[in-house]
Design an enzyme around this catalytic site. Structure first.
Site, PDB file in Angstrom:
ATOM      1  CD  GLU A 261      -3.163   0.900   2.501  1.00  0.00           C
ATOM      2  OE1 GLU A 261      -2.841   0.612   3.161  1.00  0.00           O
ATOM      3  OE2 GLU A 261      -3.857   1.715   2.150  1.00  0.00           O
ATOM      4  N   GLY A 290      -8.052   5.489   6.889  1.00  0.00           N
ATOM      5  CA  GLY A 290      -9.302   5.550   8.442  1.00  0.00           C
ATOM      6  C   GLY A 290      -8.445   4.320   9.321  1.00  0.00           C
ATOM      7  CB  ALA A 291      -8.044   0.896   9.710  1.00  0.00           C
ATOM      8  CB  SER A 292      -3.323   1.371   8.306  1.00  0.00           C
ATOM      9  OG  SER A 292      -3.572   0.994   6.702  1.00  0.00           O
ATOM     10  CB  THR A 293      -1.016   6.297   8.980  1.00  0.00           C
ATOM     11  OG1 THR A 293      -1.065   7.225   8.647  1.00  0.00           O
ATOM     12  CG2 THR A 293       0.085   5.823  10.018  1.00  0.00           C
TER      13      THR A 293
END
Ligand code: GTP
Length: 584
Positions: A261, A290-293
């Site tokens: 990603e 929303g859930a990872s960076t």
């Protein structure tokens, strides 16, 4: 026939040997040479060679040819060494000399013009860009908060990987991300139908079967897979079943790793900026989901030997890249809010006073919903009531302190770390920050990174302290869920960048908050498709000597020059020329 006119006259009025010579001129070569030299005779003195050279020119022609040609010398050349005065021609015959040229030269002129037009036309048609036909690719980003469908297109004739791929359409799937359908997987498939129908309209029918369709699921499905892998499998089955009903070339649905990603987001940004093709300094990629960076960049201080799991190497367009990338699961903005609230509600209180929400904000929330995520589930207070009252107090400094509680800065086994013991080499700019980085900073009017960081914080402090009623009044068009969270989200972004990734007041200005680049959304999807379709070559493709417009220009200029030369060579037909006596 003009030639026979001349031939007849020569036969009648010249010496016998002239007649013989001239008879030999009835061949094609003779006609062409004589016409060319005749035209030279009519050029102005200024551009003609000196008499000596002129003579030399004629001396190159065999005597049989040069002799009759000299008949048509005009008065201004009568004193030249090549003038021949041994022929007597009466006035009537002189008048016949122009008609002698006319039919031949007109035919040659027409043929010449047609040849030049044909030459230019062939050059232009042969090399013009074909009427644009496109190929298409579809990528679905099944994120934790929602799913989006992207359609990309590129010129069909550029199958040698040189065509620029662009986003032509984005469809946002209604409803939550597919991971939210764990208890009703069939609905996950159904939720995609409307966007897939839209894709059928956007991609021309005859291209449907050759258009690849990919679905990549990110942190939402990573978390579901961690918590309940069979539920995750069922969601994928339902999604696959739904997608395979459409006429596209289905290439599979899968969870993409955090590393992919990050790397594909970096490729997208640098591909769209044309930094890869041109071998320019690359732009780091900061992606907040929303859930990872994800954070991805090339640093001179990182060769992959330290913490190899953070290293991705590429060879693109003839250049080697050693990319540092890391994806922090649970540090997307929705999951980090949960983690912060989990920290605030460790004791299971009935009321949570939250500095990251506006004063006047009140909502009743459910403990089981708050803790329904692997990011926080192990911290659920045992004796907590079912619900709690969430009350905002709007204090930026306290909010910053609360946000910091989600990061662990205590241990680092590498030369330097960001947080949670993760290696991070020295920052090396510039950076593009997209997804929620952009949504949030754009809403807060804080995308200008030339504004000093202290001023940015001051602005955010005032915003957080603004009463909730006033905020709602000022932004009636914004979804309440988003609106309520901007104070937290802005504070989280600044804290993540400065405390987490170590951006300083100076290096903060290297960040550019971006949504789109040249019409395409910044995100991992484009890089993912470019990779799977081999659209970025490892080596730089050969480029033609001239680009198409340059080629057409060169051919046109040469053709025009030829045409002008040709016209000049026909000077005997020009009115001034034709009035002049032909023989002296
Ligand atoms: N303010 C605002 N927030 C948005 C918008 N669209 C998405 N978001 C939020 O921004 C965050 C990131 O969204 P995405 O980039 O779609 O992230 P995602 O793909 O769902 O998340 P990951 O699976 O972690 O990659 C989520 O919290 C979304 O709820 C928008 O238009 N405005």
């Amino acid at each position: 026939m003009p030639n026979s006119v001349l031939k007849g006259r020569s036969t009648r009025k010249t010496h016998t040997h002239t007649h013989d010579y001239y008879n030999r001129l009835s061949g094609h070569e003779g006609k062409t040479s004589s016409l060319f030299l005749l035209s030279l005779c009519y050029l102005p003195r200024s551009i003609l060679p000196s008499p000596f050279h002129f003579h030399s020119l004629f001396s190159l022609i065999p005597p049989p040819l040069s002799l009759p040609l000299s008949l048509s010398l005009s008065p201004q050349f009568s004193r030249s060494p090549v003038s021949v005065n041994f022929i007597e021609v009466d006035n009537r015959e002189m008048k016949e000399m122009n008609p002698w040229h006319t039919p031949v030269t007109i035919i040659i002129t027409v043929i010449g013009v047609m040849a030049i037009v044909a030459l230019v036309t062939v050059a232009v048609l042969q090399n013009r860009p074909l009427p644009q036909k496109y190929k298409y690719g579809i990528v679905m980003d099944a994120g934790s908060s929602h799913t989006a469908l992207y359609i990309y297109e590129w010129p069909a004739e550029k199958d040698n990987n040189t065509g620029r791929v662009e986003q032509t359409h984005l469809c946002k799937v209604k409803g939550p991300g597919i991971s939210s359908y764990a208890s009703a997987p069939v609905k996950a498939g159904e939720s995609l139908r409307l966007c897939m129908e839209e894709a059928k309209q956007w991609v021309p029918g005859k291209r449907h079967h050759q258009t690849p369709l990919y679905l990549g699921a990110t942190a939402g499905m990573r978390l579901l897979n961690m918590a309940n892998s069979s539920a995750s499998d069922k969601v994928f089955q339902a999604v696959e079943g739904a997608l395979q009903k459409f006429p596209f070339s289905y290439q599979g649905a899968k969870i993409i790793s955090g590393q992919d990603e990050g790397a594909f987001g970096w490729i997208t940004v640098n591909y769209l900026d044309e930094r890869l093709k041109q071998g320019l300094e690359t732009r780091g990629a900061l992606d907040l989901g929303g859930a990872s960076t994800q954070i991805s960049f090339v640093s001179d201080n990182y060769d992959g030997s330290e913490s190899p799991s953070n290293s991705v190497t590429f060879r693109l367009y003839g250049n080697d890249y050693n990319l540092y990338t890391h994806s922090f699961l649970c540090y997307g903005k929705d999951q980090s809010l949960r983690m912060m609230q989990a920290h605030q509600s460790q004791a299971g209180p009935a009321t949570v006073l939250d500095p990251c929400f506006h004063p006047g904000y009140t909502a009743t929330k459910n403990y089981s919903v708050l803790y329904d995520s692997p990011c926080v589930s192990d911290r659920k207070p045992k004796d907590a009531p079912d619900t709690f009252t969430h009350i905002g107090i709007g204090d930026f400094l306290q909010c910053q302190a609360a946000v910091k509680s989600v990061f662990n800065f205590t241990s680092c086994k590498y030369s330097r770390c960001s947080f949670n013991g993760v290696l991070q080499p020295l920052l090396q700019g510039p950076y593009g920050a997209f997804s929620a980085y952009y949504f949030v900073m754009n809403f807060l009017n804080l995308t200008d990174t030339s504004v000093p960081l202290e001023d940015v914080k001051e602005k955010l402090k005032r915003y957080c302290a603004t009463n909730w009623d006033q905020i709602m009044q000022q932004h009636p068009e914004v979804k309440l869920k988003y609106l309520a969270e901007y104070c937290f989200s802005g504070t989280y972004i600044l804290t993540l960048l400065t405390e987490g990734y170590n951006f300083t007041s100076e290096s903060y200005s290297d960040i550019k908050f971006i949504k789109k680049i040249k019409g395409s959304d910044a995100g991992w999807t484009l890089g993912y498709m470019l990779n799977l379709t081999n659209m970025i070559p490892a080596e730089a493709p050969d480029t033609p000597l001239l680009p198409h417009p340059g080629y057409v220009s060169v051919v046109s200029v040469i053709a025009v020059l030829l045409f002008i030369l040709f016209i000049v060579s026909l000077r005997p037909l020009w009115p001034r020329c034709s009035k002049q006596p032909q023989i002296v």
